[in-house]
Structure formats: C-alpha cells, structure tokens
Design an enzyme around this catalytic site. Structure first.
Site, PDB file in Angstrom:
ATOM      1  N   ASP A 263      75.639  45.988 -66.800  1.00 27.67           N
ATOM      2  CA  ASP A 263      76.123  46.035 -65.579  1.00 27.67           C
ATOM      3  C   ASP A 263      77.773  45.991 -66.004  1.00 27.67           C
ATOM      4  OD1 ASP A 263      73.765  46.143 -64.277  1.00 27.67           O
ATOM      5  OD2 ASP A 263      73.778  43.882 -63.846  1.00 27.67           O
ATOM      6  N   GLU A 306      72.840  52.042 -57.920  1.00 22.72           N
ATOM      7  CA  GLU A 306      73.498  51.115 -58.785  1.00 22.72           C
ATOM      8  C   GLU A 306      74.406  51.746 -59.741  1.00 22.72           C
ATOM      9  OE1 GLU A 306      71.157  48.175 -60.774  1.00 22.72           O
ATOM     10  OE2 GLU A 306      70.308  47.405 -58.787  1.00 22.72           O
TER      11      GLU A 306
HETATM   12 ZN   LIG Z   1      71.775  45.764 -64.010  1.00 18.46          ZN
END
Ligand SMILES: [Zn+2]
Length: 340
Positions: A263, A306
């Site tokens: 991330d 995302e």
């Molecule tokens: Zn992630």
C-alpha cells in the site's frame, strides 16, 4: 733437657693429633645433617671460598630462567602460525524447496584449525532463491539455481548447492502467478516475510518516481496470516462482517500475506486523482506492479477501488495486464468470491 723437649714435642704432637681427631669427628656430623638440606653443604663450600659465592649465584640464576622460557615459546608458536583453508564441504549439495521455505546448509572447513574460516555466499539467480551472508537460502519463485559458498581465504575453495524451487502445496498458481483473492486462500503457514522478489523493484520504482518529482512511500507491505486475522476482526467488530468484507480481506485471503503487495502513501480514496496516484497507475507496470483493485471492477475483484494497493507480477506479466485494461481476475478468467 732432651727429655723435657722430647716430652713437650710429644705433647705438641698429641695435641695436634687430638685437634685433628676432633675436627675429623665433627666433619661426618655435617654431611649427615646436610643430606636433607644440601644448601648447607654449599654454604660450607662458600664459607671456605667466599670469592666463589657471587660466581655460583650468577651461574645458578641464569640456569633457572632459560628453563622457564622455552616452555612458553613453543606454546605461542602454533597459535601465530598461518594455516591455509584446503576444503569446504556442505551438509547437503542439493535441495528442493517450496516457495517461501528457508534452509541453511552447515559448512565444514578443512583443516579444522584453518586460520581464516570466512565464507561468502552467492546465488546464481536471486529471482529463484536468495541467500544471506550466513547461508540461509530462501526460495523465492519456481525454478532452479545454484547457491555457492566460497572461502574468503582462497577463492578456489568453494562448494555448491543445487536449488530447485517448487510451488508450495495448497497454493494456487495460474499462468505462473500466485493467486490470492476471495476464492483462493493461502494457508496460515505461508509466511515469506518482507524479503521477496517484489522488494527490490518496489524501491527501484520509488527512486524512479522521486527522480521525476513524485513522492511515493510504502505504508504497508508483508502481513502475516495472524496479523491479518487481528486487523480483520477489528474491522468486523467496528463495521460488521458484510461491510468489512468490501475493504478488508479475511485471514488467508490477503495479498499482503504473499509479500508481493504494497500500500502506498495515505490510502486515500482520492489518491488516484493526485499526481502520485496518476504516476503509479501509468508507470508501476514498468517495475512489475499492477494496481490490483481498479475502479469499476469491484464486482469482479471483490474489493472497492484501491488506487494505492499494488501487486507484483514481474515486468512482463504486469505490462500485459496493464495493456489489456483488465483486472487480474478478468485477465486470468477466475472468480473472487468467498465460498460461504
Ligand atoms: Zn493493500
């Protein structure tokens, strides 16, 4: 007069004889006492010849000193002596590992008293298996390679391990890609850690972005099964399972458990509209990554958009997926739905 003088002479002779006898009688007493203490005998000798005393003292002192020295010297010599390494042998010379597994061969050095037992490790293909400086071999991806340990004393002394890496049982590989989504879980024993084939390319990408004035940072990467379990349970307690399932993976279903997903930056939903988010969407495939959960693919991937979550596939596959405009499930023709 003659008689008197003869008598005196006799007396004198007798007196001398008596003195001589008394001296002789005394002499044997000393050696008897001296048998136990020979030093007294030396003293007697010294007393007769006081000039010899210093000579004897000087002679006996140096005689004792050299006796101590040669005892110490032969002990020091072998330690300082250089002993060359002649051979390296390993506790195994071939090994088959599942992806994520680790093994360490034990090195035996001959001769055992070699001065420099230093070793240096190298893998012929770090995309297949890596080795650290202690000899821990980590299986990275399916394939074969050779791990070599070389003596730092003599580079002609070395030993090798033929490493074969096979897919871990209970893992799903499709088209060479480790699949993790709502349909395909990972076992709780799968724990490759942070050092994977994706970690190098990630830092390469972050450096390249920085050179173009784009500031990227890694917010999260590898997460164990149990870490995910803890996080997911927290979200379920807060939002309920149905809601939590849209943005958080159940334990065993997170791509972060592969060590191949990261991330970036703030995990903000508008990250895709920022200069950083746009740069990632357009360039990450050049470093082997894809944006794993694209916009408007929620029903197929099973996750909300995302823009910050990237997944490593290798440059070739990532570029194919990027150019197809498809999400990974579409690209491979698979589903992402929990069984229950
Ligand atoms: Zn992630």
């Amino acid at each position: 007069m003659r008689l008197i003088s003869a008598f005196i002479s006799c007396l004198l002779i007798c007196t001398f004889l008596l003195i001589g006898c008394s001296v002789k009688e005394n002499e044997p007493e000393n050696p008897v006492e001296n048998e136990e203490a020979p030093i007294v005998e030396e003293k007697g000798a010294e007393a007769e010849a006081p000039e010899e005393m210093p000579e004897e003292t000087v002679v006996t002192a140096p005689e004792e000193k050299p006796e101590e020295k040669p005892e110490e010297i032969p002990e020091e010599k072998p330690v300082a002596e250089y002993v060359a390494v002649e051979g390296f042998s390993l506790s195994f010379n071939s090994v088959t590992l599942s992806v994520g597994d680790k093994r360490m061969p034990i090195v035996s050095v001959t001769p055992s008293n070699a001065t420099n037992k230093g070793e240096s490790w190298i893998s012929s293909d770090e995309s297949v298996a890596r080795v650290d400086r202690l000899g821990n071999i980590t299986a990275i991806a399916e394939g074969t390679c050779t791990v070599t340990v070389t003596s730092t004393d003599n580079k002609d002394v070395y030993s090798t391990v033929n490493v074969t890496v096979v897919p871990q049982p209970d893992l799903t590989y499709i088209d060479g890609i480790l699949i993790v989504n709502k349909t395909y879980p990972l076992p709780n024993t799968y724990a490759p850690g942070w050092e994977t084939e994706a970690s190098g390319p990630l830092w390469e990408m972050i450096s390249a972005a920085k050179a173009e004035g784009i500031n990227l940072w890694m917010t999260s990467g590898y997460r164990s099964y149990y870490d995910q379990e803890y996080i997911y349970n927290g979200y379920v307690a807060r939002d309920g399972q149905a809601e939590a399932d849209t943005y958080s993976a159940r334990p065993g279903h997170s791509e972060h458990q592969t060590g191949l997903a990261y991330d970036l930056n703030d995990l903000a939903s508008n990250f895709g509209e920022t200069a950083e988010g746009k740069w990632v969407a357009e360039n990450c495939h050049k470093y082997g990554f894809i944006v794993r959960y694209p916009k408007e693919k929620e029903a197929i991937t099973g996750y909300i958009y995302e823009p910050w979550h990237i997944r490593y596939l290798g440059v070739e596959k990532a570029t194919e997926v990027y150019e197809s405009g498809l999400c990974l499930e579409e690209f491979l023709g698979i589903t992402s739905v929990y069984a229950e």
